[in-house]
Design a protein around this motif. Structure first.
Motif, PDB file in Angstrom:
ATOM      1  N   ALA A  50      -3.090   2.463   3.993  1.00 52.96           N
ATOM      2  CA  ALA A  50      -1.900   2.036   4.735  1.00 52.96           C
ATOM      3  C   ALA A  50      -1.990   2.488   6.192  1.00 52.96           C
ATOM      4  N   ARG A  51      -2.432   3.715   6.411  1.00 51.89           N
ATOM      5  CA  ARG A  51      -2.553   4.226   7.779  1.00 51.89           C
ATOM      6  C   ARG A  51      -3.581   3.409   8.565  1.00 51.89           C
ATOM      7  N   ASP A  52      -4.715   3.119   7.937  1.00 53.19           N
ATOM      8  CA  ASP A  52      -5.749   2.335   8.625  1.00 53.19           C
ATOM      9  C   ASP A  52      -5.226   0.951   9.008  1.00 53.19           C
ATOM     10  N   LEU A  53      -4.520   0.317   8.079  1.00 54.87           N
ATOM     11  CA  LEU A  53      -3.965  -1.010   8.358  1.00 54.87           C
ATOM     12  C   LEU A  53      -2.905  -0.925   9.451  1.00 54.87           C
ATOM     13  N   GLN A  54      -2.039   0.063   9.377  1.00 57.16           N
ATOM     14  CA  GLN A  54      -1.002   0.192  10.393  1.00 57.16           C
ATOM     15  C   GLN A  54      -1.612   0.400  11.772  1.00 57.16           C
ATOM     16  N   HIS A  55      -2.680   1.176  11.865  1.00 62.65           N
ATOM     17  CA  HIS A  55      -3.316   1.394  13.169  1.00 62.65           C
ATOM     18  C   HIS A  55      -3.860   0.093  13.743  1.00 62.65           C
ATOM     19  N   ARG A  56      -4.274  -0.838  12.883  1.00 62.43           N
ATOM     20  CA  ARG A  56      -4.744  -2.143  13.361  1.00 62.43           C
ATOM     21  C   ARG A  56      -3.582  -3.040  13.784  1.00 62.43           C
ATOM     22  N   LEU A  57      -2.384  -2.731  13.316  1.00 62.65           N
ATOM     23  CA  LEU A  57      -1.216  -3.554  13.636  1.00 62.65           C
ATOM     24  C   LEU A  57      -0.453  -3.073  14.872  1.00 62.65           C
ATOM     25  N   LEU A  77       0.827  -1.208   0.000  1.00 60.52           N
ATOM     26  CA  LEU A  77       0.000   0.000   0.000  1.00 60.52           C
ATOM     27  C   LEU A  77       0.862   1.259   0.000  1.00 60.52           C
ATOM     28  N   CYS A  78       1.955   1.219   0.744  1.00 59.67           N
ATOM     29  CA  CYS A  78       2.858   2.379   0.774  1.00 59.67           C
ATOM     30  C   CYS A  78       3.518   2.587  -0.579  1.00 59.67           C
ATOM     31  N   HIS A  79       3.975   1.500  -1.191  1.00 60.27           N
ATOM     32  CA  HIS A  79       4.610   1.626  -2.504  1.00 60.27           C
ATOM     33  C   HIS A  79       3.637   2.132  -3.565  1.00 60.27           C
ATOM     34  N   GLU A  80       2.361   1.811  -3.400  1.00 59.81           N
ATOM     35  CA  GLU A  80       1.342   2.259  -4.353  1.00 59.81           C
ATOM     36  C   GLU A  80       0.831   3.663  -4.039  1.00 59.81           C
ATOM     37  N   GLY A  81       1.250   4.228  -2.920  1.00 58.33           N
ATOM     38  CA  GLY A  81       0.808   5.567  -2.545  1.00 58.33           C
ATOM     39  C   GLY A  81      -0.607   5.610  -1.991  1.00 58.33           C
TER      40      GLY A  81
END
Length: 170
Positions: A108-115, A99-103
């Motif tokens: 990406a932020r939502d997924l990171q907050h779940r991690l 997600l980060c590489h695709e911009g």
């Protein structure tokens, strides 16, 4: 310890040894006429060991200090992380990278907050016993804890399960 407060002085002997081992790559003026060479460390990744305390727990303060010292070395192109959670949630971490590489920053932020909470649980809160328990839940073999570490108690297991469940992983 902030990266800006890192001290370079503990690394001077290592850098001096590198300069001695690669005299043709020395930074500064050369005794011989010709172009000035610089020490090129691109592509060299120094090993970073995990420090343990006297009670065999990961010493996160020392690990942070080690990372801080390595961050001050002029290595270019190195990347990495402390990825205990990858033993449990490898696919979502790869998805986060994609997600980060695709911009796609909001996803990406939502997924990171779940991690974040599960990651803190298997690194700081419950450590290796927590990581081993989580690995079991996801079909991996973590094995028994070696002494002096003890497996999680029933209340700890429930708390860890609650953290993974609250973030949608169980």
């Amino acid at each position: 310890m902030a990266l800006s407060t890192c001290l370079v002085s503990p690394l001077r002997p290592a850098l001096a040894a590198l300069r001695w081992a690669a005299p043709g790559q020395r930074r500064g003026l050369s005794a011989q006429p010709g172009p000035v060479h610089t020490l090129n460390l691109r592509g060299i990744f120094p090993p970073l060991t995990t420090p343990f305390s006297a009670t065999q727990e990961v010493d996160y303060t020392q690990l942070e200090g080690n990372l801080c010292r390595y961050a001050s070395i002029p290595f270019r192109g190195a990347c990495g992380g402390v990825c205990a959670l990858a033993n449990v949630l490898g696919a979502p971490l790869c998805q986060l990278d994609g997600l980060c590489h695709e911009g796609r920053w909001q996803e990406a932020r939502d997924l990171q907050h779940r991690l974040i909470e599960p990651n803190l649980a298997v690194t700081r809160r419950f450590g290796i016993p927590g990581l081993k328990k989580a690995m079991e839940w996801f079909g991996y073999y973590g094995g028994p804890c070696r002494a002096p570490l003890a497996p999680l108690s029933s209340p700890q297991v429930e708390e860890l399960r609650g953290i993974f469940s609250a973030n949608g992983w169980l």
